[in-house]
Write an enzyme that holds these catalytic residues in place. Structure first.
Site, PDB file in Angstrom:
ATOM      1  CB  SER A  90      -3.973  -4.427   0.396  1.00  0.00           C
ATOM      2  OG  SER A  90      -3.677  -3.812  -0.828  1.00  0.00           O
ATOM      3  NE  ARG A  92       0.024   0.531  -2.026  1.00  0.00           N
ATOM      4  CZ  ARG A  92      -0.522   1.400  -0.911  1.00  0.00           C
ATOM      5  NH1 ARG A  92      -0.796   2.658  -1.097  1.00  0.00           N
ATOM      6  NH2 ARG A  92      -0.312   0.895   0.286  1.00  0.00           N
ATOM      7  CB  THR A  93      -3.590  -5.432  -3.672  1.00  0.00           C
ATOM      8  OG1 THR A  93      -2.361  -5.497  -3.297  1.00  0.00           O
ATOM      9  CG2 THR A  93      -4.152  -6.932  -4.126  1.00  0.00           C
ATOM     10  NE  ARG A 141      -3.233  -7.732   0.500  1.00  0.00           N
ATOM     11  CZ  ARG A 141      -2.069  -6.948   0.402  1.00  0.00           C
ATOM     12  NH1 ARG A 141      -1.615  -6.946  -0.921  1.00  0.00           N
ATOM     13  NH2 ARG A 141      -1.215  -6.548   1.484  1.00  0.00           N
ATOM     14  CG  HIS A 168       3.363  -8.181  -3.446  1.00  0.00           C
ATOM     15  ND1 HIS A 168       1.984  -8.444  -4.187  1.00  0.00           N
ATOM     16  CD2 HIS A 168       3.119  -7.317  -2.857  1.00  0.00           C
ATOM     17  CE1 HIS A 168       1.315  -7.406  -4.008  1.00  0.00           C
ATOM     18  NE2 HIS A 168       1.910  -6.464  -2.975  1.00  0.00           N
ATOM     19  CD  GLN A 171       4.164  -3.290  -5.604  1.00  0.00           C
ATOM     20  OE1 GLN A 171       3.260  -3.051  -5.139  1.00  0.00           O
ATOM     21  NE2 GLN A 171       4.637  -2.249  -6.308  1.00  0.00           N
ATOM     22  CG  ASP A 263       8.068  -3.633   1.022  1.00  0.00           C
ATOM     23  OD1 ASP A 263       7.123  -2.779   1.230  1.00  0.00           O
ATOM     24  OD2 ASP A 263       7.895  -4.829   0.887  1.00  0.00           O
ATOM     25  CB  ILE A 266       7.876  -3.652  10.652  1.00  0.00           C
ATOM     26  CG1 ILE A 266       9.142  -3.167  11.215  1.00  0.00           C
ATOM     27  CG2 ILE A 266       7.118  -4.357  11.717  1.00  0.00           C
ATOM     28  CD1 ILE A 266       9.191  -2.095  12.166  1.00  0.00           C
ATOM     29  CG  HIS A 302       8.484   2.194  -0.666  1.00  0.00           C
ATOM     30  ND1 HIS A 302       7.359   1.462  -0.130  1.00  0.00           N
ATOM     31  CD2 HIS A 302       9.378   2.409   0.372  1.00  0.00           C
ATOM     32  CE1 HIS A 302       7.382   1.404   1.121  1.00  0.00           C
ATOM     33  NE2 HIS A 302       8.791   1.873   1.632  1.00  0.00           N
ATOM     34  CB  CYS A 303       5.470  -2.161  -3.167  1.00  0.00           C
ATOM     35  SG  CYS A 303       5.761  -2.560  -1.491  1.00  0.00           S
ATOM     36  NE  ARG A 330      -0.165  -4.038  -7.150  1.00  0.00           N
ATOM     37  CZ  ARG A 330      -0.521  -3.950  -5.942  1.00  0.00           C
ATOM     38  NH1 ARG A 330       0.280  -3.420  -5.053  1.00  0.00           N
ATOM     39  NH2 ARG A 330      -1.002  -5.033  -5.292  1.00  0.00           N
TER      40      ARG A 330
END
Length: 354
Positions: A90, A92-93, A141, A168, A171, A263, A266, A302-303, A330
């Site tokens: 990830s 952002r996380t 995660r 999540h 988020q 989001d 896939i 949109h994340c 975030r």
């Protein structure tokens, strides 16, 4: 200065007032302490009340204001450490957690599947117990949400869901903070989800009604959210007097919505399904044509990361898009979670109207 009874009383009052002010500076006033989350886990927003969700958003606003805008240094997590377990990569996380925890004076330790073989070379039970003896919290995660449940059962420190197949929550807190900043409140907003029935949607579903928001959800047949979570959402909507729509028609979902959200179609681990999924999601791209069905004050979330088939450039880079403000938030919401679960600090900023 000559000390007499009157001077002594005056000095004592000043000392007491100074001590009270210092206490309020770090811990807030007693009126702000009606919500207590220290020591809890954050696995799903379903486990948090409306007041607790509002408190986390209030905390995030407070930290953002004091640290970013006022330039204050708040070492609220000094001497504390965080284990970060990432089965899924990830941007952002990871960055929001590492920089946020460090900014508050703490020490984050990043652990990938190369560093820690979760449940393979060492059982989840043993991992949870070992990390409990060395750190103050674990953010993970994972693919399987059951892994988080087991860790929470075995650990003696807070477990925080950085993402799982079901939820999540971090988020969604960032999304709510972004909407709070943009609209000045959350109650009465209508959120339209157009896309996959995934973990991000399911975190909206388990929390939006508690904050007075309506949900309109469009997913292709075969890609609906978990039936158990649909039942939870129906109960939440009934309890809080909000509206819920489940449909397969993106334009029906977008009708009169204040917020358009999507989001990735896939997710990691679904690459082999790409061809099937792209076919199933034909017609689900969010465009200005979609926005024509929305409310006049519509916004877009949109994340990230985003792909053009999910939302076109005209919407994604428009002034209505809040995606980069959402990405930054975030950091402030994960900081709010850490401070709330690990300290007694309470916000100094006036409580927002939700």
């Amino acid at each position: 200065m000559l000390f007499n009874g009157r001077n002594f009383i005056s000095i004592a009052k000043q000392a007491r007032t100074s001590k009270q002010l210092l206490r309020q500076f770090w811990h807030g006033t007693p009126a702000q302490m009606n919500v207590h989350m220290k020591g809890r886990d954050l696995l799903t927003l379903q486990n948090y009340t409306a007041d607790e969700l509002k408190y986390l958003l209030w905390m995030a606003s407070d930290l953002k204001q004091r640290i970013k805008h006022k330039g204050e240094y708040l070492p609220l997590l000094q001497g504390k450490s965080l284990a970060m377990i990432f089965e899924k990569r990830s941007t952002r996380t990871r960055l929001s957690t590492e920089t946020g925890f460090a900014l508050l004076g703490g020490h984050p330790s990043f652990l990938t599947t190369q560093d820690i073989h979760l449940g393979t070379n060492e059982s989840l039970t043993d991992t949870a117990r070992v990390l409990s003896s060395m750190t103050n919290a674990i953010l993970a995660r994972v693919y399987d949400h059951n892994d988080l449940d087991l860790m929470a059962k075995e650990a003696t420190i807070p477990i925080i869901n950085g993402l799982s197949d079901l939820y999540h929550p971090l988020q969604i807190l960032a999304d709510y903070l972004t909407l709070q900043e943009h609209f000045g409140g959350l109650k009465g907003l209508t959120i339209a989800w157009i896309g996959d029935g995934n973990n991000v949607l399911q975190s909206f579903m388990t929390s939006a009604a508690k904050l007075g928001m309506h949900l309109r959800i469009a997913t292709p047949r075969g890609f609906e959210p978990d039936l158990r979570i649909i039942k939870i959402t129906e109960q939440n909507s009934k309890e809080h007097g909000t509206k819920l729509l489940l449909t397969t028609d993106p334009l029906e979902a977008a009708d009169s919505a204040n917020v358009l959200v999507t989001d990735t179609w896939i997710s990691m681990g679904q690459e082999e399904e790409k061809k099937e999924r792209l076919k199933a999601f034909q017609g689900y791209q969010i465009t200005m044509q979609t926005a024509k069905s929305a409310a006049s004050n519509w916004t877009f979330l949109h994340c990230l990361p985003r792909k053009p088939e999910e939302v076109d450039d005209e919407v994604f880079y428009s002034p209505r898009s809040l995606v980069f403000q959402e990405a930054e938030n975030r950091k402030w919401t994960i900081m709010a979670v850490m401070v709330s679960l690990l300290t007694d600090y309470s916000p100094q900023l006036r409580k927002p109207t939700f």
